[in-house]
Scaffold this motif. Sequence first.
Motif, PDB file in Angstrom:
ATOM      1  N   LEU A   1      11.183   5.352  27.677  1.00 39.22           N
ATOM      2  CA  LEU A   1      11.564   6.335  26.663  1.00 39.22           C
ATOM      3  C   LEU A   1      12.773   7.145  27.127  1.00 39.22           C
ATOM      4  CD1 LEU A   1       8.096   7.821  25.603  1.00 39.22           C
ATOM      5  CD2 LEU A   1       9.423   6.051  24.432  1.00 39.22           C
ATOM      6  N   GLY A   2      13.455   7.719  26.171  1.00 38.89           N
ATOM      7  CA  GLY A   2      14.535   8.631  26.492  1.00 38.89           C
ATOM      8  C   GLY A   2      13.992  10.008  26.842  1.00 38.89           C
ATOM      9  N   GLU A   3      14.865  10.877  27.331  1.00 39.69           N
ATOM     10  CA  GLU A   3      14.442  12.233  27.678  1.00 39.69           C
ATOM     11  C   GLU A   3      14.090  13.028  26.424  1.00 39.69           C
ATOM     12  OE1 GLU A   3      17.256  14.136  30.176  1.00 39.69           O
ATOM     13  OE2 GLU A   3      17.178  12.587  31.721  1.00 39.69           O
ATOM     14  N   ARG A   4      14.689  12.671  25.305  1.00 41.41           N
ATOM     15  CA  ARG A   4      14.398  13.335  24.033  1.00 41.41           C
ATOM     16  C   ARG A   4      13.816  12.298  23.085  1.00 41.41           C
ATOM     17  NH1 ARG A   4      17.374  14.405  19.232  1.00 41.41           N
ATOM     18  NH2 ARG A   4      16.702  16.339  18.201  1.00 41.41           N
ATOM     19  N   VAL A   5      12.609  12.538  22.601  1.00 42.39           N
ATOM     20  CA  VAL A   5      11.904  11.575  21.761  1.00 42.39           C
ATOM     21  C   VAL A   5      11.715  12.173  20.376  1.00 42.39           C
ATOM     22  CG1 VAL A   5       9.763  10.279  21.445  1.00 42.39           C
ATOM     23  CG2 VAL A   5      10.721  10.560  23.732  1.00 42.39           C
ATOM     24  N   THR A   6      12.176  11.447  19.344  1.00 43.82           N
ATOM     25  CA  THR A   6      12.022  11.924  17.965  1.00 43.82           C
ATOM     26  C   THR A   6      11.544  10.804  17.046  1.00 43.82           C
ATOM     27  OG1 THR A   6      14.348  11.445  17.475  1.00 43.82           O
ATOM     28  CG2 THR A   6      13.817  13.666  18.244  1.00 43.82           C
ATOM     29  N   GLY A   7      10.874   9.802  17.592  1.00 45.72           N
ATOM     30  CA  GLY A   7      10.401   8.677  16.793  1.00 45.72           C
ATOM     31  C   GLY A   7       9.429   9.116  15.720  1.00 45.72           C
ATOM     32  N   GLY A   8       9.304   8.297  14.638  1.00 47.42           N
ATOM     33  CA  GLY A   8       8.467   8.647  13.506  1.00 47.42           C
ATOM     34  C   GLY A   8       7.003   8.796  13.846  1.00 47.42           C
ATOM     35  N   PHE A   9       6.537   8.125  14.913  1.00 43.68           N
ATOM     36  CA  PHE A   9       5.126   8.234  15.291  1.00 43.68           C
ATOM     37  C   PHE A   9       4.782   9.631  15.798  1.00 43.68           C
ATOM     38  CE2 PHE A   9       7.207   7.471  19.262  1.00 43.68           C
ATOM     39  CZ  PHE A   9       6.468   8.163  20.209  1.00 43.68           C
ATOM     40  N   LEU A  10       5.810  10.380  16.267  1.00 48.89           N
ATOM     41  CA  LEU A  10       5.572  11.697  16.852  1.00 48.89           C
ATOM     42  C   LEU A  10       5.808  12.759  15.778  1.00 48.89           C
ATOM     43  CD1 LEU A  10       4.773  12.688  19.695  1.00 48.89           C
ATOM     44  CD2 LEU A  10       7.187  13.160  20.114  1.00 48.89           C
ATOM     45  N   LEU A  11       4.714  13.256  15.201  1.00 49.24           N
ATOM     46  CA  LEU A  11       4.812  14.231  14.120  1.00 49.24           C
ATOM     47  C   LEU A  11       5.441  15.530  14.617  1.00 49.24           C
ATOM     48  CD1 LEU A  11       1.301  13.688  12.483  1.00 49.24           C
ATOM     49  CD2 LEU A  11       3.494  12.675  11.834  1.00 49.24           C
ATOM     50  N   PRO A  12       6.053  16.321  13.709  1.00 46.24           N
ATOM     51  CA  PRO A  12       6.723  17.565  14.134  1.00 46.24           C
ATOM     52  C   PRO A  12       5.820  18.492  14.943  1.00 46.24           C
ATOM     53  CG  PRO A  12       7.268  17.053  11.855  1.00 46.24           C
ATOM     54  CD  PRO A  12       6.247  16.052  12.268  1.00 46.24           C
ATOM     55  N   GLU A  13       4.538  18.573  14.565  1.00 50.86           N
ATOM     56  CA  GLU A  13       3.643  19.463  15.300  1.00 50.86           C
ATOM     57  C   GLU A  13       3.309  18.934  16.691  1.00 50.86           C
ATOM     58  OE1 GLU A  13       1.070  17.158  12.259  1.00 50.86           O
ATOM     59  OE2 GLU A  13       3.085  18.010  12.425  1.00 50.86           O
ATOM     60  N   LEU A  14       3.663  17.660  16.965  1.00 46.51           N
ATOM     61  CA  LEU A  14       3.388  17.074  18.276  1.00 46.51           C
ATOM     62  C   LEU A  14       4.627  17.023  19.162  1.00 46.51           C
ATOM     63  CD1 LEU A  14       1.103  14.080  17.190  1.00 46.51           C
ATOM     64  CD2 LEU A  14       0.386  16.283  18.100  1.00 46.51           C
ATOM     65  N   GLN A  15       5.739  17.564  18.680  1.00 42.26           N
ATOM     66  CA  GLN A  15       6.970  17.520  19.449  1.00 42.26           C
ATOM     67  C   GLN A  15       6.849  18.119  20.852  1.00 42.26           C
ATOM     68  OE1 GLN A  15       9.919  16.075  19.158  1.00 42.26           O
ATOM     69  NE2 GLN A  15       9.280  15.068  17.265  1.00 42.26           N
ATOM     70  N   PRO A  16       6.012  19.176  21.070  1.00 37.26           N
ATOM     71  CA  PRO A  16       5.863  19.684  22.445  1.00 37.26           C
ATOM     72  C   PRO A  16       5.362  18.627  23.432  1.00 37.26           C
ATOM     73  CG  PRO A  16       5.010  21.299  20.879  1.00 37.26           C
ATOM     74  CD  PRO A  16       5.324  20.053  20.094  1.00 37.26           C
TER      75      PRO A  16
ATOM     76  N   ARG B   1      -1.108   0.392   7.985  1.00 42.86           N
ATOM     77  CA  ARG B   1      -1.337  -1.030   8.227  1.00 42.86           C
ATOM     78  C   ARG B   1      -0.128  -1.830   7.747  1.00 42.86           C
ATOM     79  NH1 ARG B   1      -4.502   1.097  10.985  1.00 42.86           N
ATOM     80  NH2 ARG B   1      -6.781   1.171  10.736  1.00 42.86           N
ATOM     81  N   GLU B   2       0.135  -2.915   8.445  1.00 44.28           N
ATOM     82  CA  GLU B   2       1.182  -3.850   8.026  1.00 44.28           C
ATOM     83  C   GLU B   2       0.890  -5.196   8.677  1.00 44.28           C
ATOM     84  OE1 GLU B   2       6.054  -4.493   8.312  1.00 44.28           O
ATOM     85  OE2 GLU B   2       5.190  -2.496   8.616  1.00 44.28           O
ATOM     86  N   VAL B   3       0.694  -6.201   7.853  1.00 47.11           N
ATOM     87  CA  VAL B   3       0.460  -7.563   8.334  1.00 47.11           C
ATOM     88  C   VAL B   3       1.525  -8.457   7.726  1.00 47.11           C
ATOM     89  CG1 VAL B   3      -1.168  -9.488   8.532  1.00 47.11           C
ATOM     90  CG2 VAL B   3      -2.028  -7.132   8.439  1.00 47.11           C
ATOM     91  N   ARG B   4       2.252  -9.170   8.576  1.00 46.25           N
ATOM     92  CA  ARG B   4       3.327 -10.048   8.128  1.00 46.25           C
ATOM     93  C   ARG B   4       3.072 -11.457   8.648  1.00 46.25           C
ATOM     94  NH1 ARG B   4       6.954  -6.592   6.262  1.00 46.25           N
ATOM     95  NH2 ARG B   4       8.173  -8.404   5.585  1.00 46.25           N
ATOM     96  N   GLN B   5       3.633 -12.456   7.955  1.00 50.14           N
ATOM     97  CA  GLN B   5       3.477 -13.835   8.422  1.00 50.14           C
ATOM     98  C   GLN B   5       4.690 -14.664   8.047  1.00 50.14           C
ATOM     99  OE1 GLN B   5      -0.391 -15.895   8.657  1.00 50.14           O
ATOM    100  NE2 GLN B   5       0.393 -17.246   7.053  1.00 50.14           N
TER     101      GLN B   5
ATOM    102  N   GLY C   1       0.848  -1.196   0.000  1.00 46.92           N
ATOM    103  CA  GLY C   1       0.000   0.000   0.000  1.00 46.92           C
ATOM    104  C   GLY C   1       0.870   1.227   0.000  1.00 46.92           C
ATOM    105  N   GLU C   2       0.635   2.117   0.965  1.00 46.71           N
ATOM    106  CA  GLU C   2       1.399   3.360   1.067  1.00 46.71           C
ATOM    107  C   GLU C   2       2.145   3.396   2.388  1.00 46.71           C
ATOM    108  OE1 GLU C   2       0.678   8.222   1.207  1.00 46.71           O
ATOM    109  OE2 GLU C   2      -1.011   6.842   0.927  1.00 46.71           O
ATOM    110  N   LEU C   3       3.444   3.715   2.328  1.00 47.97           N
ATOM    111  CA  LEU C   3       4.238   3.854   3.543  1.00 47.97           C
ATOM    112  C   LEU C   3       4.063   5.266   4.093  1.00 47.97           C
ATOM    113  CD1 LEU C   3       7.562   2.072   2.474  1.00 47.97           C
ATOM    114  CD2 LEU C   3       5.749   1.162   3.942  1.00 47.97           C
ATOM    115  N   HIS C   4       3.592   5.387   5.320  1.00 49.38           N
ATOM    116  CA  HIS C   4       3.396   6.698   5.928  1.00 49.38           C
ATOM    117  C   HIS C   4       3.390   6.544   7.445  1.00 49.38           C
ATOM    118  CE1 HIS C   4      -0.824   5.696   6.924  1.00 49.38           C
ATOM    119  NE2 HIS C   4      -0.860   5.117   5.725  1.00 49.38           N
ATOM    120  N   ASN C   5       3.322   7.661   8.154  1.00 55.21           N
ATOM    121  CA  ASN C   5       3.306   7.658   9.618  1.00 55.21           C
ATOM    122  C   ASN C   5       1.949   8.060  10.171  1.00 55.21           C
ATOM    123  OD1 ASN C   5       6.013   6.874   9.961  1.00 55.21           O
ATOM    124  ND2 ASN C   5       6.730   8.978   9.665  1.00 55.21           N
TER     125      ASN C   5
END
Length: 386
Positions: free
Chosen positions: A186-201, A94-98, A85-89
């Motif tokens: 979690l670390g003190e600084r979180v920059t994972g892909g699930f956390l969008l730039p507008e959600l960094q606060p 969705r991702e199903v593996r077997q 499908g489409e790779l996005h955050n």
Amino acid sequence: MVFCLENEEPRLSLRSAMVHFQASEVQQLLHNKFVVILGDSIQRAVYKDLVLLLQRDSLLTAAQLKAKGELSFEQDQLVAGGQLGELHNGTQYREVRQFCSGSGHHLVRFYFLTRVYSEYLEGVLEELTYGPAPDLVIINSCLWDLSRYGRCSMESYRENLERVFVRMDQVLPDSCLLVWNMAMPLGERVTGGFLLPELQPLAGSLRRDVVEGNFYSATLAGDHCFDVLDLHFHFRHAVQHRHRDGVHWDQHAHRHLSHLLLTHVADAWGVELPKRDYPSGQPFPPHEFFNYNSTEDFSMSSHLGCGPGVNFVPGPLPPPVPGPIPHGQHRGPVVHRGMPRCAPNSPYHVPRMGGPCRQRLRHSDRLIHTNKLDRQPPAHSGTWPG
């Protein structure tokens, strides 16, 4: 960790009791088993390490850990989503593996979740209802729930936890073992892909929210008599194995996690594990894996996963889902630790205790035919599913 009867203290496995599994032993333990893993990218790495360990004694590469939605990984297959499908955050990813072993005696499936309970999760449960019955379900969802669903995310998370445990109790067979993996620190600084730039606060408070979310998830899992593995506690001093994004972990951490998980599963199934000295050639001996860091201390009670820098007063748990008590919803012990084993009539017999809690154990020919693991894989008989 296992939640016990009311007024009993939870009994914890010591880190020194953890077994370091070889691939042949994992093949035996999961012989003719259907394993389902649900969760985010951390749980995808749990799936990947288990798939690799079912085939050979080697670690994941950094590229394999980072890869997302690839068409194939170590003989597995992308079933839905991902590169199909489409790779996005986004929350609709969705991702199903077997993975099905060449012998046909091992089946492992992974579903990517962005929320612990949703219409999508209901679809997954429907698949599990009409397909082969799982023997082991490993699940966690926390970071997406607490960061991507608005200001009332904690309240929604608690309500959804209650819903998912009720539904799991309704759908899963009594023989199925469900293990809730608590979220890792979690670390003190979180920059994972699930956390969008507008959600960094939100990153500063998310670390504390995870501790609170872990408290609720572990408590509710215990209320429904499901097993809990406190990864927050186990990895609180392994921060040197956490990636710079503050969320993900390296291949050594994930192999350590697999050993913890498999040791827990073997104990739940009453399997006697091999006793041997720690192999010196392994890349993460215990005295090196854990490196205490006073600036990041999570050493308070393991069932809370708290540290001195984390202080919250939990609110009331959500009320039970209205309606009749679903079949199989009980209180009481699931896994009985610290008790002498009886001479079993079947491979995975665990001594019974008082209380109505159902035994999430399978007594059938789908089990491996020994209650001890040796160095050689069992002779294969029959085909999957058994």
